[in-house]
Structure formats: C-alpha cells, structure tokens
Write an enzyme that holds these catalytic residues in place. Structure first.
Site, PDB file in Angstrom:
ATOM      1  N   GLU A  98      31.248  40.452  79.780  1.00 54.68           N
ATOM      2  CA  GLU A  98      30.591  40.826  77.902  1.00 54.68           C
ATOM      3  C   GLU A  98      32.006  40.533  77.342  1.00 54.68           C
ATOM      4  OE1 GLU A  98      27.745  42.090  77.534  1.00 54.68           O
ATOM      5  OE2 GLU A  98      28.732  44.238  77.289  1.00 54.68           O
ATOM      6  N   HIS A 158      19.833  46.527  78.780  1.00 56.46           N
ATOM      7  CA  HIS A 158      20.902  47.376  78.322  1.00 56.46           C
ATOM      8  C   HIS A 158      19.911  48.089  80.526  1.00 56.46           C
ATOM      9  CE1 HIS A 158      24.686  50.307  77.542  1.00 56.46           C
ATOM     10  NE2 HIS A 158      24.703  49.120  79.790  1.00 56.46           N
TER      11      HIS A 158
END
Length: 284
Positions: free
Chosen positions: A92, A140
């Site tokens: 991320e 996700h």
C-alpha cells in the site's frame, strides 16, 4: 469470457489469489520483482495447497502439479500482453503503485480490466493513470483468499457499469461474493477495521488488558472467529500502520492517528506472523 489473469505481486495476498484462480481453472501469470520472491511464492502455493486439500472440497479433486501448471511464475511483464484481467497486489504505497500501473499501461491491451487489490488506495486516483479509467475497479480480497468468500468491490469515479458487471461475474466464477461500495478512503472494511485494531493496540499500551484477553473478548463476547490483534498479526503490523497513515492523511481526523505502540513494534521488526512475532509469538 476471461481465461487468463495477470497477478502482480507474489506476496501473501498475490500468491493466495493465484492459487485460488488456478484451482478454478484460470491460467495465471504471477509476477514479482525478484527471482527470490517468485521462488518463495511457489513454495507457499505448494504448502497452502496441501492445507487447502484438507478443508476445501474442490481442492480435494485437484492435483498440485495440475494447479502449478496453470501458473506462470515470472519477473517480467512479457506475458501481460495476453492477459484479459489484472489483479494488482503490491504494498500500500502510492509511488510504487503508480510505477506499476505506468508499466502495465504500456504492455497490456487497451481492453484489459484492472483490479486494484487495496484496502485504502483511491481507485479513482489509480484510474487517472490509465488510458481507460473506466476499466479500473477495486477488489479488496480478504485474507486468506481461498477461504474467504467476501470481496469488497470498489467503484471509482470513472469505473463503468460494464466493468462492475464484468468484475462481479468474474468473482462469482470462483465462488466469491462481491459487495459493491463507492470509492472513499478505507471504503467500508478498513475504515472500520483499522479503527478497531488501532483502539485495541491503545488498550494494550494503556495497560487495560493483555493481547490475548483483548482478543478473547471479541471472540467469546462478539462471536468473532479471530480477535483484532491476531488479525493485525495476520495482515502485518506494517500494513496496518501504512493503512492508518493513509486514512489519517486522507481524513485529517485524529481518530486515525496510529497508536505509538504500533509504530514502535513496526520499528522493532515485530510485523506479525510473517516475521514470527507481533502481538503473539509464532516461532514456538
């Protein structure tokens, strides 16, 4: 109909996605930046498949070598010209993701779909990097991917209805349950989960309870299969910290400020299950 999927990032999440797809007959191109990372991914898939055969009926009917034959392990994008769908799973970090999508836009076909497997990065922002932002969607996945049905599907500002429909159909083809949400920092899962984990870390730092007792309250009191701190260890304390920092920066809200104990543990290298120690000890 999608047949070949490119998976970028061969870490815990990427190797799980590749294994799950291969078990359902998809051809997978699994790419990472180093031969060592690719080698570790192949070993992880071997180990995870043996465990999967014990708990998932579909896997019991499959042979390991057949599954591995469907996965091309690589350190280059040479085979991405033939993939119809890309699932990106790198860390991320916006600058690293930006670099990956810049490369993908040069090697993939104009009609390729892109799924950003993220818990907090803006899908709209990623879409803006691509020649066809309407083809970019968020997916996700939950950890461990082969055992979790839910996939949080994120519609970016420019994501088309056709891309959402294609993404949902694709996910259902390997027994996932898509739930579509809109693009906002943290979406639903991480906006709530990161707060929960962070507050539990504060409870430990403040001496309210030991980690095992915090988790016991959630498991026995709320019926959670896994407590927040064990979940933190599974995801990785560094990933949790990065997600909180993104949420803190996005909302400018102090409620997302990472607990100092979490920062200290990451600095010490206590990253959870992947390092052998986090809030719980995995070396024993």
């Amino acid at each position: 109909m999608i047949q070949t999927v490119g998976v970028v990032g061969a870490g815990v999440m990427g190797s799980d996605v590749a294994l799950d797809l291969a078990c359902y007959g998809y051809e997978v191109v699994l790419k990472d930046i180093s031969e060592d990372a690719v080698r570790r991914a192949k070993e992880k898939i071997r180990t995870d498949f043996r465990l999967l055969k014990m708990v998932k009926p579909r896997a019991k009917q499959l042979a390991l070598e057949d599954v591995l034959d469907r996965i091309t392990f690589t350190t280059s994008y040479d085979d991405f010209g033939r993939v119809e769908f890309v699932i990106e799973n790198i860390t991320e970090d916006w600058e690293r993701k930006k670099a990956v999508y810049t490369e993908l836009s040069e090697v993939c076909g104009i009609d390729t779909y892109y799924a950003v497997n993220t818990s907090c990065i803006s899908i709209t922002k990623v879409g803006a990097l691509m020649p066809r932002p309407d083809k970019v969607i968020g997916m996700h996945f939950m950890n461990p991917v082969p055992m979790k049905e839910l996939v949080e599907v994120i519609r970016g500002e420019h994501t088309s209805d056709e891309t959402v429909a294609c993404g949902e159909q694709f996910l259902r083809s390997f027994d996932k349950v898509p739930v579509v949400v809109n693009d906002f920092p943290g979406f639903v899962t991480n906006r709530v989960l990161m707060l929960t984990i962070n507050e539990c870390v504060w409870a430990v730092q403040d001496g309210v309870a030991e980690p095992q007792d915090v988790d016991k309250i959630f498991r026995l009191g709320f019926g959670h299969k896994m407590g927040p701190l064990a979940t933190c260890d599974l995801i990785g304390l560094d990933t949790i910290l990065n997600s909180l920092l993104v949420l803190y920066d996005s909302y400018k809200d102090p409620k997302f400020r990472p607990c100092p104990l979490l920062v200290k543990m990451v600095d010490a290298g206590y990253l959870g299950k992947k390092s052998g120690k986090g809030f719980f000890d995995y070396d024993k």
